[in-house]
Design an enzyme around this catalytic site. Structure first.
Site, PDB file in Angstrom:
ATOM      1  N   LYS A 194       2.011   8.328  -4.324  1.00 43.38           N
ATOM      2  CA  LYS A 194       1.225   8.182  -3.090  1.00 43.38           C
ATOM      3  C   LYS A 194       1.826   9.053  -2.001  1.00 43.38           C
ATOM      4  CE  LYS A 194       2.077   4.690  -0.193  1.00 43.38           C
ATOM      5  NZ  LYS A 194       2.158   3.350   0.409  1.00 43.38           N
ATOM      6  N   ARG A 200       9.516  -2.631   8.190  1.00 43.56           N
ATOM      7  CA  ARG A 200       9.161  -1.332   7.614  1.00 43.56           C
ATOM      8  C   ARG A 200       9.774  -0.164   8.372  1.00 43.56           C
ATOM      9  NH1 ARG A 200       2.888  -2.349   6.922  1.00 43.56           N
ATOM     10  NH2 ARG A 200       3.401  -3.998   8.407  1.00 43.56           N
ATOM     11  N   GLY A 252      -4.850  -0.598   2.480  1.00 46.63           N
ATOM     12  CA  GLY A 252      -5.118   0.784   2.088  1.00 46.63           C
ATOM     13  C   GLY A 252      -4.393   1.149   0.793  1.00 46.63           C
ATOM     14  N   ARG A 307       1.588   9.590   2.128  1.00 41.59           N
ATOM     15  CA  ARG A 307       1.028   8.980   3.344  1.00 41.59           C
ATOM     16  C   ARG A 307       1.062  10.013   4.455  1.00 41.59           C
ATOM     17  NH1 ARG A 307       0.355   3.672   4.828  1.00 41.59           N
ATOM     18  NH2 ARG A 307       1.606   2.748   3.202  1.00 41.59           N
TER      19      ARG A 307
HETATM   20  C1  R5P Z   1       4.914   0.496   1.804  1.00 46.22           C
HETATM   21  O1  R5P Z   1       5.984   1.084   1.753  1.00 46.22           O
HETATM   22  C2  R5P Z   1       4.772  -0.955   1.526  1.00 46.22           C
HETATM   23  O2  R5P Z   1       5.479  -1.343   0.390  1.00 46.22           O
HETATM   24  C3  R5P Z   1       3.317  -1.339   1.360  1.00 46.22           C
HETATM   25  O3  R5P Z   1       2.774  -0.608   0.279  1.00 46.22           O
HETATM   26  C4  R5P Z   1       2.534  -1.039   2.599  1.00 46.22           C
HETATM   27  O4  R5P Z   1       3.220  -1.449   3.742  1.00 46.22           O
HETATM   28  C5  R5P Z   1       1.189  -1.720   2.548  1.00 46.22           C
HETATM   29  O5  R5P Z   1       0.490  -1.366   3.701  1.00 46.22           O
HETATM   30  P1  R5P Z   1      -1.064  -1.169   3.689  1.00 46.22           P
HETATM   31  O6  R5P Z   1      -1.647  -2.402   3.035  1.00 46.22           O
HETATM   32  O7  R5P Z   1      -1.428  -1.047   5.131  1.00 46.22           O
HETATM   33  O8  R5P Z   1      -1.387   0.080   2.912  1.00 46.22           O
END
Ligand code: R5P
Length: 313
Positions: free
Chosen positions: A194, A98, A227, A196
Site C-alpha cells: 500500500k 499513529r 480506506g 499512502r
Molecule cells: C495504518 O498504519 C494502520 O495500521 C491502519 O491501517 C490505518 O490507520 C487505518 O486507517 P483507515 O481506516 O483510515 O485507512
C-alpha cells in the site's frame, strides 16, 4: 503496611467496557462525578475514598481524544491528591498512537507527547491494548504492559473453520501481525503493498502472495476511515478471492467508514469493544468481540504482581 485495595475507575469514553471489566473481577467501579463547567471545561471528582489504593483508571483515548485525554489528566491528579498508592492508566485504545515518529521535518511525535503528559501528572503504570507501534512502550519511563487482542480474534476465526485460508496484511507495516495470525490459524500469508499519498488515504499497489480462489482475512490494528481495509478488500476481490473477512482490534470508524464498509465486498468484519461503538455504526456484517476478560485478567495479575505474559497466547 496494609495491602493496597484494588480499585477500578472509569473515564467516560467506554463505560460499558469498564463495567464489564468490573463484573469480571467482581468489584464495583469506584464512583466518580464527571461534569462540564458552563464554559465547557471538564470537572471531575472521585466520589469515594482511594487512600492507599491500587487504582486502575480505564479510559480509551478515542474520539473526542482531546477531551478523553484531559479527563485522564484530571482524574489522575485527583487520585494522586487523594493519596492513591499507585495509579495505572488502562487505555484499551491509545489515541494519538499513529503519530509515533517524525515522518517529515517540523512535526511532533504525538504518541510521545501523550506519554509525557500522563507521566507528568502522576501515572505510575500503563496497561495498553494493541498499540499502533510497539515502540510506544519506550515513550514511557514507567512500566507498560502491552496486551494483544489477537487471541480473542483468532479464537473467533477458529470457530468458522475457514478452509483454504490466507491471512492478508493490508500494508507492509502490519506484516508481523498477519504472520502471527497465519501461524496460529495454519494459513498462508499475503501482503498488500500500500502507498499512502496523504493521511487517511490509501492507494493499493499490488498483492504479494496468492489469493485467487482463497478465503482471505484482512488483519489490521484499527479501522478508521476504512480506506485501507476496503481498498484492500476490493483488491483481493479483483484478484479472485472467494470470500473476504476483516479482523481489527480498534473500531475508530470515523468519517466515511460506515458507508465504505457497507458497500464493500467484506462478508464479515470482526472488531472488539476497545472503543465504544455507537449503535448507528454497527452493521449487520460486524461482530463485536469483548476484550473485557483479557483486560480484567491483566489487571488482577498486575495487582497480585503475577506475570501477564501468558495472556499473550
Ligand atoms: C495504518 O498504519 C494502520 O495500521 C491502519 O491501517 C490505518 O490507520 C487505518 O486507517 P483507515 O481506516 O483510515 O485507512
Amino acid at each position: 503496611m496494609k495491602e493496597a485495595d484494588l480499585k477500578l475507575i472509569a473515564g467516560s469514553s467506554n463505560l460499558p467496557l469498564a463495567e464489564e471489566i468490573a463484573r469480571y473481577i467482581g468489584i464495583e467501579l469506584t464512583p466518580t462525578e464527571l461534569r462540564r463547567f458552563s464554559d465547557g471545561e471538564i470537572s471531575v471528582k472521585v466520589a469515594d475514598n482511594v487512600r492507599g489504593s491500587d487504582v486502575f483508571l480505564i479510559q480509551s483515548t478515542s474520539y473526542p481524544a482531546n477531551d478523553h485525554i484531559m479527563e485522564v489528566m484530571l482524574l489522575v491528579d485527583a487520585l494522586r491528591r487523594a493519596s492513591a498508592r499507585r495509579i495505572t492508566v488502562v487505555t484499551p485504545y491509545y489515541g494519538y498512537g499513529r503519530q509515533d515518529r517524525k515522518v517529515e521535518p517540523r512535526v511532533p511525535i504525538s504518541a510521545k507527547v501523550v506519554a509525557t503528559m500522563f507521566e507528568a501528572v502522576g501515572v505510575r503504570r500503563m496497561l495498553c491494548l494493541d498499540l499502533h507501534a510497539d515502540q510506544i512502550q519506550g515513550f514511557f519511563e514507567i512500566p507498560v504492559d502491552h496486551l494483544f487482542a489477537a487471541p480473542v480474534l483468532i479464537q473467533e476465526l477458529k470457530k468458522r473453520a475457514l478452509q483454504n485460508l490466507v491471512i492478508v496484511s493490508p500494508d507492509s507495516g502490519g506484516a508481523e501481525r498477519a504472520r502471527f495470525f497465519a501461524k496460529q490459524l495454519n494459513a498462508s500469508l499475503a501482503i498488500i503493498d500500500k502507498r499512502r499519498e496523504r493521511a487517511n488515504e490509501a492507494e493499493i499497489m499490488h498483492i504479494v502472495g496468492s489469493v485467487e480462489g482463497k478465503t482471505c482475512v484482512l488483519v489490521d490494528d484499527m479501522i478508521d476511515t476504512a480506506g485501507t481495509i476496503v481498498k484492500g478488500a476490493f483488491a483481493l476481490y479483483e484478484n479472485g478471492a472467494k470470500e473476504i473477512y476483516a479482523a481489527a482490534t480498534h473500531a475508530v470508524l470515523s468519517g466515511p467508514a460506515i458507508e465504505k464498509l457497507r458497500s464493500s465486498p467484506l462478508k464479515e468484519i470482526l472488531l472488539t469493544n476497545s472503543i465504544k461503538i455507537p449503535p448507528e455504526k454497527i452493521l449487520p456484517q460486524m461482530k463485536i468481540l469483548s476484550v473485557a476478560p483479557l483486560i480484567a485478567e491483566a489487571i488482577v495479575r498486575i495487582h497480585d504482581e503475577r506475570s501477564v505474559s501468558s495472556l499473550f497466547l
